[in-house]
Design a protein around this motif. Sequence first.
Motif, PDB file in Angstrom:
ATOM      1  N   ALA A  36      47.088  48.010  44.428  1.00  0.00           N
ATOM      2  CA  ALA A  36      48.469  47.488  44.747  1.00  0.00           C
ATOM      3  C   ALA A  36      49.082  47.631  43.441  1.00  0.00           C
ATOM      4  CB  ALA A  36      48.616  46.047  45.454  1.00  0.00           C
ATOM      5  N   LEU A  37      48.966  47.483  42.120  1.00  0.00           N
ATOM      6  CA  LEU A  37      49.197  47.456  40.941  1.00  0.00           C
ATOM      7  C   LEU A  37      49.577  45.801  40.989  1.00  0.00           C
ATOM      8  CD1 LEU A  37      50.855  50.743  40.802  1.00  0.00           C
ATOM      9  CD2 LEU A  37      49.374  50.512  40.020  1.00  0.00           C
ATOM     10  N   ALA A  38      49.372  45.291  41.265  1.00  0.00           N
ATOM     11  CA  ALA A  38      49.223  43.824  41.729  1.00  0.00           C
ATOM     12  C   ALA A  38      49.377  43.118  39.980  1.00  0.00           C
ATOM     13  CB  ALA A  38      48.567  43.173  42.314  1.00  0.00           C
ATOM     14  N   ILE A  39      48.836  43.515  39.012  1.00  0.00           N
ATOM     15  CA  ILE A  39      48.014  43.468  37.571  1.00  0.00           C
ATOM     16  C   ILE A  39      48.608  43.438  36.384  1.00  0.00           C
ATOM     17  CG2 ILE A  39      46.727  43.064  36.213  1.00  0.00           C
ATOM     18  CD1 ILE A  39      44.707  43.127  38.791  1.00  0.00           C
ATOM     19  N   VAL A  40      49.332  42.668  35.310  1.00  0.00           N
ATOM     20  CA  VAL A  40      49.935  43.801  34.196  1.00  0.00           C
ATOM     21  C   VAL A  40      49.503  43.352  33.119  1.00  0.00           C
ATOM     22  CG1 VAL A  40      52.314  43.739  33.020  1.00  0.00           C
ATOM     23  CG2 VAL A  40      52.122  44.173  35.651  1.00  0.00           C
ATOM     24  N   VAL A  41      49.130  43.870  32.398  1.00  0.00           N
ATOM     25  CA  VAL A  41      49.117  43.003  31.263  1.00  0.00           C
ATOM     26  C   VAL A  41      49.144  43.882  30.152  1.00  0.00           C
ATOM     27  CG1 VAL A  41      46.788  43.206  29.385  1.00  0.00           C
ATOM     28  CG2 VAL A  41      46.424  43.496  32.002  1.00  0.00           C
ATOM     29  N   LYS A  81      48.511  38.977  27.550  1.00  0.00           N
ATOM     30  CA  LYS A  81      48.800  38.180  28.597  1.00  0.00           C
ATOM     31  C   LYS A  81      48.498  39.327  29.842  1.00  0.00           C
ATOM     32  CE  LYS A  81      53.017  35.859  29.642  1.00  0.00           C
ATOM     33  NZ  LYS A  81      51.867  33.853  30.224  1.00  0.00           N
ATOM     34  N   ILE A  82      48.414  38.296  31.071  1.00  0.00           N
ATOM     35  CA  ILE A  82      47.932  39.261  32.229  1.00  0.00           C
ATOM     36  C   ILE A  82      49.538  38.174  33.363  1.00  0.00           C
ATOM     37  CG2 ILE A  82      46.560  38.673  33.832  1.00  0.00           C
ATOM     38  CD1 ILE A  82      44.135  38.400  31.972  1.00  0.00           C
ATOM     39  N   ILE A  83      50.016  38.509  33.464  1.00  0.00           N
ATOM     40  CA  ILE A  83      50.910  39.044  35.092  1.00  0.00           C
ATOM     41  C   ILE A  83      50.568  39.081  36.335  1.00  0.00           C
ATOM     42  CG2 ILE A  83      52.886  38.202  35.544  1.00  0.00           C
ATOM     43  CD1 ILE A  83      53.643  38.997  32.534  1.00  0.00           C
ATOM     44  N   VAL A  84      50.044  38.591  37.261  1.00  0.00           N
ATOM     45  CA  VAL A  84      49.364  39.111  38.739  1.00  0.00           C
ATOM     46  C   VAL A  84      50.598  39.171  39.249  1.00  0.00           C
ATOM     47  CG1 VAL A  84      47.171  38.508  38.338  1.00  0.00           C
ATOM     48  CG2 VAL A  84      48.492  36.804  39.265  1.00  0.00           C
ATOM     49  N   ASP A  85      50.821  39.626  40.181  1.00  0.00           N
ATOM     50  CA  ASP A  85      51.688  39.815  41.492  1.00  0.00           C
ATOM     51  C   ASP A  85      51.176  39.200  42.797  1.00  0.00           C
ATOM     52  OD1 ASP A  85      53.442  39.813  43.834  1.00  0.00           O
ATOM     53  OD2 ASP A  85      54.849  40.886  42.563  1.00  0.00           O
ATOM     54  N   GLN A  86      50.584  38.256  43.402  1.00  0.00           N
ATOM     55  CA  GLN A  86      50.071  37.859  44.825  1.00  0.00           C
ATOM     56  C   GLN A  86      50.898  38.331  46.242  1.00  0.00           C
ATOM     57  OE1 GLN A  86      49.889  33.484  44.567  1.00  0.00           O
ATOM     58  NE2 GLN A  86      47.219  33.587  43.994  1.00  0.00           N
ATOM     59  N   ASP A  87      51.669  38.499  45.677  1.00  0.00           N
ATOM     60  CA  ASP A  87      52.956  39.361  46.650  1.00  0.00           C
ATOM     61  C   ASP A  87      52.394  40.821  47.189  1.00  0.00           C
ATOM     62  OD1 ASP A  87      53.945  36.827  47.271  1.00  0.00           O
ATOM     63  OD2 ASP A  87      55.234  37.080  46.355  1.00  0.00           O
ATOM     64  N   LYS A  88      51.765  41.720  46.195  1.00  0.00           N
ATOM     65  CA  LYS A  88      51.471  43.059  46.094  1.00  0.00           C
ATOM     66  C   LYS A  88      50.096  42.737  46.815  1.00  0.00           C
ATOM     67  CE  LYS A  88      54.535  44.755  43.188  1.00  0.00           C
ATOM     68  NZ  LYS A  88      54.353  45.799  41.916  1.00  0.00           N
ATOM     69  N   CYS A  89      48.855  41.900  46.486  1.00  0.00           N
ATOM     70  CA  CYS A  89      48.320  41.634  46.268  1.00  0.00           C
ATOM     71  C   CYS A  89      47.008  42.492  47.231  1.00  0.00           C
ATOM     72  CB  CYS A  89      47.144  40.580  45.603  1.00  0.00           C
ATOM     73  SG  CYS A  89      45.260  40.765  45.531  1.00  0.00           S
ATOM     74  N   ALA A 133      38.867  44.596  27.271  1.00  0.00           N
ATOM     75  CA  ALA A 133      38.808  46.341  27.727  1.00  0.00           C
ATOM     76  C   ALA A 133      38.350  45.744  29.472  1.00  0.00           C
ATOM     77  CB  ALA A 133      37.634  46.531  27.344  1.00  0.00           C
ATOM     78  N   ASP A 134      37.859  44.797  29.719  1.00  0.00           N
ATOM     79  CA  ASP A 134      37.942  44.703  31.030  1.00  0.00           C
ATOM     80  C   ASP A 134      38.887  44.183  32.294  1.00  0.00           C
ATOM     81  OD1 ASP A 134      34.783  45.141  30.925  1.00  0.00           O
ATOM     82  OD2 ASP A 134      34.673  42.966  30.617  1.00  0.00           O
ATOM     83  N   VAL A 135      39.736  43.523  31.418  1.00  0.00           N
ATOM     84  CA  VAL A 135      40.935  43.601  31.288  1.00  0.00           C
ATOM     85  C   VAL A 135      41.864  44.679  32.187  1.00  0.00           C
ATOM     86  CG1 VAL A 135      43.218  42.034  31.619  1.00  0.00           C
ATOM     87  CG2 VAL A 135      41.301  41.126  31.480  1.00  0.00           C
ATOM     88  N   HIS A 136      41.924  45.458  30.889  1.00  0.00           N
ATOM     89  CA  HIS A 136      42.544  46.495  31.342  1.00  0.00           C
ATOM     90  C   HIS A 136      41.920  47.644  32.404  1.00  0.00           C
ATOM     91  CE1 HIS A 136      45.437  46.703  28.137  1.00  0.00           C
ATOM     92  NE2 HIS A 136      44.542  45.968  27.615  1.00  0.00           N
ATOM     93  N   GLN A 137      40.630  47.520  32.836  1.00  0.00           N
ATOM     94  CA  GLN A 137      40.189  47.692  33.705  1.00  0.00           C
ATOM     95  C   GLN A 137      40.509  47.732  35.001  1.00  0.00           C
ATOM     96  OE1 GLN A 137      38.412  51.371  33.427  1.00  0.00           O
ATOM     97  NE2 GLN A 137      38.146  50.426  35.581  1.00  0.00           N
ATOM     98  N   ALA A 138      40.605  46.000  34.990  1.00  0.00           N
ATOM     99  CA  ALA A 138      40.848  45.646  36.484  1.00  0.00           C
ATOM    100  C   ALA A 138      42.327  46.012  36.674  1.00  0.00           C
ATOM    101  CB  ALA A 138      40.652  44.181  36.291  1.00  0.00           C
ATOM    102  N   ALA A 139      43.196  45.976  35.416  1.00  0.00           N
ATOM    103  CA  ALA A 139      45.178  46.294  36.381  1.00  0.00           C
ATOM    104  C   ALA A 139      44.825  48.164  36.901  1.00  0.00           C
ATOM    105  CB  ALA A 139      45.743  46.008  34.905  1.00  0.00           C
ATOM    106  N   ALA A 140      43.660  48.872  35.934  1.00  0.00           N
ATOM    107  CA  ALA A 140      43.942  50.154  36.478  1.00  0.00           C
ATOM    108  C   ALA A 140      43.337  50.664  37.878  1.00  0.00           C
ATOM    109  CB  ALA A 140      43.042  51.160  35.356  1.00  0.00           C
ATOM    110  N   VAL A 141      42.313  49.435  38.300  1.00  0.00           N
ATOM    111  CA  VAL A 141      42.158  49.931  39.450  1.00  0.00           C
ATOM    112  C   VAL A 141      42.722  49.138  40.186  1.00  0.00           C
ATOM    113  CG1 VAL A 141      39.663  50.964  38.383  1.00  0.00           C
ATOM    114  CG2 VAL A 141      39.791  48.141  39.048  1.00  0.00           C
ATOM    115  N   CYS A 142      43.166  48.612  40.135  1.00  0.00           N
ATOM    116  CA  CYS A 142      43.997  47.346  41.032  1.00  0.00           C
ATOM    117  C   CYS A 142      44.627  48.797  42.121  1.00  0.00           C
ATOM    118  CB  CYS A 142      44.888  46.915  40.532  1.00  0.00           C
ATOM    119  SG  CYS A 142      45.768  45.888  41.990  1.00  0.00           S
TER     120      CYS A 142
END
Length: 64
Positions: A57-62, A2-10, A46-55
Amino acid sequence: MKIIVDQDKCVASGQCVTAAADVFDQRDEDGVVVLLTDNPSEDLSADVHQAAAVCPALAIVVED
């Protein structure tokens, strides 16, 4: 998964889209992350975890 994004942090860097374009997009008006699916298939894990790792603002939680 499950993926959660915080648009306020983005900060609209677009790194998530570069890492996982099938899962993330950006709003045209301000570049803020848009989640295309909050429960993608496992083959995108793997792509989703990479996206969270390179964000920067740490706006992505997996959650696995």
